[in-house]
Write a protein that holds these residues in place. Structure first.
Motif, PDB file in Angstrom:
ATOM      1  N   GLU A 191     -26.568  40.451 -34.685  1.00 53.15           N
ATOM      2  CA  GLU A 191     -27.724  39.766 -34.100  1.00 53.15           C
ATOM      3  C   GLU A 191     -28.000  40.253 -32.682  1.00 53.15           C
ATOM      4  OE1 GLU A 191     -25.916  37.607 -37.335  1.00 53.15           O
ATOM      5  OE2 GLU A 191     -25.075  38.249 -35.413  1.00 53.15           O
ATOM      6  N   GLY A 192     -26.919  40.514 -31.912  1.00 56.78           N
ATOM      7  CA  GLY A 192     -27.087  40.993 -30.549  1.00 56.78           C
ATOM      8  C   GLY A 192     -27.672  42.385 -30.497  1.00 56.78           C
ATOM      9  N   VAL A 193     -27.240  43.250 -31.421  1.00 50.79           N
ATOM     10  CA  VAL A 193     -27.790  44.606 -31.476  1.00 50.79           C
ATOM     11  C   VAL A 193     -29.278  44.557 -31.803  1.00 50.79           C
ATOM     12  CG1 VAL A 193     -27.694  46.827 -32.678  1.00 50.79           C
ATOM     13  CG2 VAL A 193     -25.574  45.601 -32.145  1.00 50.79           C
ATOM     14  N   ARG A 194     -29.630  43.785 -32.808  1.00 47.90           N
ATOM     15  CA  ARG A 194     -31.047  43.696 -33.186  1.00 47.90           C
ATOM     16  C   ARG A 194     -31.881  43.082 -32.063  1.00 47.90           C
ATOM     17  NH1 ARG A 194     -34.009  44.261 -37.656  1.00 47.90           N
ATOM     18  NH2 ARG A 194     -32.149  44.535 -38.965  1.00 47.90           N
ATOM     19  N   ALA A 195     -31.366  42.070 -31.416  1.00 52.53           N
ATOM     20  CA  ALA A 195     -32.122  41.425 -30.335  1.00 52.53           C
ATOM     21  C   ALA A 195     -32.414  42.413 -29.216  1.00 52.53           C
ATOM     22  CB  ALA A 195     -31.347  40.222 -29.798  1.00 52.53           C
ATOM     23  N   ASN A 196     -31.424  43.238 -28.872  1.00 53.88           N
ATOM     24  CA  ASN A 196     -31.650  44.208 -27.811  1.00 53.88           C
ATOM     25  C   ASN A 196     -32.699  45.246 -28.196  1.00 53.88           C
ATOM     26  OD1 ASN A 196     -29.958  43.148 -25.865  1.00 53.88           O
ATOM     27  ND2 ASN A 196     -28.227  44.456 -26.375  1.00 53.88           N
ATOM     28  N   VAL A 197     -32.641  45.749 -29.417  1.00 44.52           N
ATOM     29  CA  VAL A 197     -33.634  46.721 -29.866  1.00 44.52           C
ATOM     30  C   VAL A 197     -35.020  46.087 -29.901  1.00 44.52           C
ATOM     31  CG1 VAL A 197     -34.373  48.201 -31.774  1.00 44.52           C
ATOM     32  CG2 VAL A 197     -31.942  48.049 -31.175  1.00 44.52           C
ATOM     33  N   ALA A 198     -35.103  44.882 -30.456  1.00 44.70           N
ATOM     34  CA  ALA A 198     -36.399  44.214 -30.598  1.00 44.70           C
ATOM     35  C   ALA A 198     -37.041  43.922 -29.247  1.00 44.70           C
ATOM     36  CB  ALA A 198     -36.229  42.920 -31.401  1.00 44.70           C
TER      37      ALA A 198
END
Length: 532
Positions: free
Chosen positions: A419-426
């Motif tokens: 979730e943290g990886v996706r949040a940063n990319v998004a």
């Protein structure tokens, strides 16, 4: 007005717009030329020293309190200048770009200070930079009232109820390519500072305040000394008494955290205190130490201000400021109050908890990003301060911070989550797109985000890839998905440009110092608004 205008030295390459000639007067441009002539070479040398120091840190040279300035830290007698008019009580400060609607709302918000932000909250298009200067001039002249196309009226309250204006220019690392001397762009910091000072310093004095500033991204006391010398010359050139300018420095780089007293000392005749900037501080930590496994951070949402290394940083800031008679200003509450009652209550509760910690630690005030947060921040500081304008008398002699405390990141444990990886990319992609469209303050996921959020998001991805905490194929898959989602949400999005910007600044072997320098040169300054 032609597309290219000339003074004795400065050429204006930006496309002319309505009322630009009120800001870009020959006299104002000559003033910028004088500042550039005096300080551009020193700025260049200091930026070169930044790069050399970064290389030394990467090679293993430890960070610590400088031995060469020990006498400054041990001398108990020096103090900064007393608070200037309009800066004695700073319990609530609101931040945002110098845009007309934001200016009216911020000045009317009930906050004591409005930080008009040309840096992280402004995408530095030519229109935004000159338009922001017009906004400030009109606000001081009370010409800023207007009615929106939807019929909503924006009107300034009585002058005694308005927030004090403090301007944050862009950092030393940026340039303004629309203003050149001998085909060399002017330092953006001198442009933002110089145009505001030239047009508004005397007006602010006549109104009972003064020309006040926030200084971003400083990395050491030599850079603070450069700003102090800029202030001295600017006041001399315009015949304004020395010491009239006041500046608060954002301690938002890890190197500056080891030189807080020295920074105050260099600016002491012009100092208004220090501020604790959270996301930029973490961004700086990764830039300088992210190659080391003991400095890997978990999901940014999990790195709270109660982490030991951040507690050391903020408590040292309060102790340093109050020991020298300077204000200590806390960090940003970025929540955007929503219409959903439960979400709204949860956001206010989060803000209240954060501001209670700051007030109890000794901070004299704090930042909010939205007028809807002013009341809760004020209430918290009212409970601690009462009728006092600040708590400079709390010298926090109980605080003892060693270099190891400021670097104790290993205690902040936990691997990144999917979730943290996706949040940063998004977040990075959506912010990049807004920035390329000329918007520097963006509401994303219930928070008002600026460039600092995009910076920490993209450097965390770089750090996690470097230490193999996430694999490249996973990041590329998420990048594909989030880029597609961005295009579906906003058909006008610059998806290809945004994706390429993310790949250049987050996925390469080396970590670029800032995404803004790359994006400004390739996109904002490369568009048709520059004319030869």
């Amino acid at each position: 007005m032609s597309a290219t205008t000339t003074t004795s030295r400065v050429r204006v390459l930006g496309a002319p717009r309505d009322r630009h000639d009120e800001i870009l007067t020959p006299e104002a441009l000559d003033f910028l030329a004088r500042l550039d002539e005096a300080f551009a070479a020193r700025r260049f040398d200091l930026l070169a020293e930044r790069r050399r120091r970064a290389e030394r840190i990467a090679s293993g040279v430890p960070l610590g309190f400088p031995l060469t300035t020990a006498a400054v830290r041990s001398d108990p007698d020096w103090r900064v200048a007393p608070p200037a008019p309009g800066l004695t009580d700073r319990r609530v400060e609101i931040t945002g770009p110098p845009e007309r609607r934001m200016a009216v709302n911020a000045l009317n918000s009930g906050a004591q200070v409005w930080m008009a932000d040309f840096e992280d909250a402004t995408s530095p298009t030519w229109d935004n930079i000159v338009g922001g200067q017009l906004t400030l001039l009109d606000a001081i002249e009370r010409r800023i009232d207007f009615t929106s196309p939807e019929g909503k009226e924006y009107r300034l309250r009585d002058r005694s109820e308005l927030a004090t204006i403090v301007v944050r220019p862009r950092g030393w690392h940026l340039v303004e390519k629309h203003l050149v001397v001998d085909e060399r762009p002017l330092p953006a910091a001198l442009v933002d500072f110089g145009l505001y000072f030239f047009h508004c310093a005397r007006r602010q004095l006549d109104a009972g305040h003064g020309p006040y500033f926030y200084l971003p991204k400083l990395e050491n006391h030599h850079e603070a000394r450069l700003w102090n010398d800029v202030f001295v010359l600017a006041q001399e050139l315009l015949g304004i008494p020395r010491g009239t300018i006041r500046a608060t420095v954002l301690i938002e780089t890890v190197t500056a955290a080891f030189e807080m007293e020295e920074i105050l000392h260099q600016l002491r005749e012009h100092s208004a205190g220090l501020n604790a900037g959270r996301w930029d501080y973490l961004f700086s930590l990764i830039k300088n130490l992210g190659h080391r496994p003991d400095f890997v951070l978990p999901d940014r949402a999990k790195v709270t201000m109660t982490a030991p290394f951040l507690r050391a940083y903020t408590e040292l800031l309060v102790r340093t400021c109050h020991r020298r008679g300077a204000h200590a200003i806390g960090g940003m509450a970025a929540q955007v109050p929503g219409r959903d009652a439960d979400a709204h209550a949860a956001a206010l509760a989060t803000v209240r908890l954060d501001k209670e910690r700051e007030a109890e630690d000794g901070f004299d005030g704090s930042w909010v990003a939205h007028p809807g947060l002013v009341a809760v921040c004020r209430e918290v500081f009212d409970q601690v301060l009462g009728e006092r304008p600040h708590q400079l008398d709390r010298t926090r002699e109980d605080v003892e911070v060693a270099p190891a405390d400021l670097l104790a990141v290993r205690r902040t444990v936990g691997p990144p989550t999917p979730e943290g990886v996706r949040a940063n990319v998004a977040v990075a992609l959506r912010y990049f797109d807004a920035w390329l469209h000329g918007q520097g303050a963006v509401a994303l996921g219930g928070l008002m985000e600026d460039a600092a959020t995009a910076e920490i998001a993209r450097v965390q991805i770089w750090q996690w890839l470097r230490h193999r905490l996430v694999d490249r194929d996973t990041v590329l898959r998420i990048l594909d998905e989030e880029a597609a989602a961005l295009g579906a949400e906003h058909p006008w999005a610059r998806v290809d440009e945004v994706r390429a910007l993310f790949e250049r600044t987050a996925l390469g072997r080396e970590l670029p110092a800032f995404f803004t320098t790359d994006a400004y040169t390739r996109h904002l300054a490369a568009r048709t608004e520059i004319h030869a």
